[in-house]
Design a protein around this motif. Structure first.
Motif, short mmCIF file in Angstrom:
data_model
loop_
_atom_site.label_atom_id
_atom_site.label_comp_id
_atom_site.label_asym_id
_atom_site.label_seq_id
_atom_site.Cartn_x
_atom_site.Cartn_y
_atom_site.Cartn_z
N GLU A 43 0.83 -1.20 0.00
CA GLU A 43 0.00 0.00 0.00
C GLU A 43 0.87 1.25 0.00
N ASP A 44 1.91 1.24 0.83
CA ASP A 44 2.83 2.38 0.87
C ASP A 44 3.49 2.60 -0.49
N TYR A 45 3.88 1.51 -1.12
CA TYR A 45 4.51 1.58 -2.44
C TYR A 45 3.54 2.16 -3.47
N LEU A 46 2.32 1.68 -3.47
CA LEU A 46 1.34 2.18 -4.44
C LEU A 46 1.03 3.65 -4.22
N LYS A 47 1.00 4.08 -2.96
CA LYS A 47 0.79 5.50 -2.65
C LYS A 47 1.98 6.32 -3.15
N ALA A 48 3.18 5.80 -2.97
CA ALA A 48 4.38 6.51 -3.43
C ALA A 48 4.38 6.63 -4.95
N SER B 206 12.50 13.80 -4.40
CA SER B 206 12.07 13.22 -3.13
C SER B 206 10.98 12.16 -3.33
N LYS B 207 10.09 12.39 -4.28
CA LYS B 207 9.03 11.41 -4.56
C LYS B 207 9.61 10.17 -5.22
N CYS B 208 10.59 10.37 -6.08
CA CYS B 208 11.28 9.24 -6.70
C CYS B 208 12.00 8.41 -5.64
N GLU B 209 12.69 9.07 -4.74
CA GLU B 209 13.38 8.37 -3.66
C GLU B 209 12.39 7.61 -2.77
N ALA B 210 11.22 8.19 -2.56
CA ALA B 210 10.19 7.51 -1.76
C ALA B 210 9.73 6.23 -2.46
N VAL B 211 9.63 6.27 -3.77
CA VAL B 211 9.25 5.07 -4.53
C VAL B 211 10.33 4.00 -4.38
N LYS B 212 11.59 4.40 -4.54
CA LYS B 212 12.69 3.45 -4.40
C LYS B 212 12.72 2.83 -3.00
N LYS B 213 12.53 3.65 -1.99
CA LYS B 213 12.55 3.16 -0.61
C LYS B 213 11.39 2.20 -0.36
N SER B 214 10.21 2.58 -0.82
CA SER B 214 9.05 1.71 -0.58
C SER B 214 9.16 0.42 -1.38
N LEU B 215 9.73 0.47 -2.57
CA LEU B 215 9.92 -0.74 -3.35
C LEU B 215 10.93 -1.66 -2.68
N ASN B 216 11.96 -1.09 -2.12
CA ASN B 216 12.94 -1.88 -1.37
C ASN B 216 12.26 -2.56 -0.18
N ASN B 217 11.36 -1.86 0.49
CA ASN B 217 10.61 -2.45 1.60
C ASN B 217 9.74 -3.61 1.12
N TYR C 18 16.46 -7.64 -8.38
CA TYR C 18 15.68 -6.40 -8.24
C TYR C 18 16.44 -5.38 -7.41
N GLU C 19 17.09 -5.81 -6.35
CA GLU C 19 17.86 -4.89 -5.51
C GLU C 19 19.01 -4.27 -6.30
N GLU C 20 19.66 -5.05 -7.15
CA GLU C 20 20.73 -4.52 -7.99
C GLU C 20 20.19 -3.49 -8.98
N GLN C 21 19.03 -3.76 -9.55
CA GLN C 21 18.43 -2.80 -10.47
C GLN C 21 18.05 -1.52 -9.75
N LEU C 22 17.57 -1.65 -8.52
CA LEU C 22 17.24 -0.46 -7.74
C LEU C 22 18.47 0.39 -7.45
N LYS C 23 19.58 -0.26 -7.17
CA LYS C 23 20.82 0.48 -6.90
C LYS C 23 21.26 1.28 -8.12
N GLU C 24 21.05 0.72 -9.30
CA GLU C 24 21.45 1.39 -10.54
C GLU C 24 20.50 2.52 -10.93
N PHE C 25 19.28 2.47 -10.47
CA PHE C 25 18.28 3.47 -10.82
C PHE C 25 18.50 4.73 -10.00
N THR C 26 18.70 5.85 -10.67
CA THR C 26 18.91 7.10 -9.95
C THR C 26 17.70 8.00 -10.14
N CYS C 27 17.54 8.89 -9.23
CA CYS C 27 16.43 9.84 -9.29
C CYS C 27 16.90 11.21 -9.75
N GLU C 28 18.06 11.25 -10.36
CA GLU C 28 18.58 12.51 -10.88
C GLU C 28 17.84 12.88 -12.15
#
Length: 89
Positions: free
Chosen positions: A34-39, A51-62, A78-88
């Motif tokens: 639910e947190d992920y879908l809200k993000a 900040s919203k992108c980082e929230a998505v990454k954090k919630s997806l990691n959770n 998936y964790e490796e792909q998340l590490k490579e994904f930047t919010c810049e």
């Protein structure tokens, strides 16, 4: 990368269905999903927001850590792909 995020949301939502409501691990899965879908929803309204992108990454990691539907190999990929994904921008 957006396709990956939406695919993970779909599979996580399906895996945390009503049949698992009595299982505390599944309940936690539902909560983090639910947190992920809200993000995702918040980020979709302002896709340029770091900040919203980082929230998505954090919630997806959770989700990856809390939902037991993924094998160790899938989780690691998936964790490796998340590490490579930047919010810049």
């Amino acid at each position: 990368m957006k396709k990956l995020l939406f695919c993970l949301a779909f599979f996580t939502t399906v895996s945390c269905g009503p049949a698992k409501l009595l299982d505390p691990v599944s309940n936690n899965c539902e909560n983090v999903t639910e947190d992920y879908l809200k993000a995702i929803e918040a980020w979709s309204t302002d896709i340029e927001s770091k900040s919203k992108c980082e929230a998505v990454k954090k919630s997806l990691n959770n989700v990856l850590k809390s939902c037991s539907v993924y094998t160790a190999a899938q989780r690691k990929a998936y964790e490796e792909q998340l590490k490579e994904f930047t919010c810049e921008n």
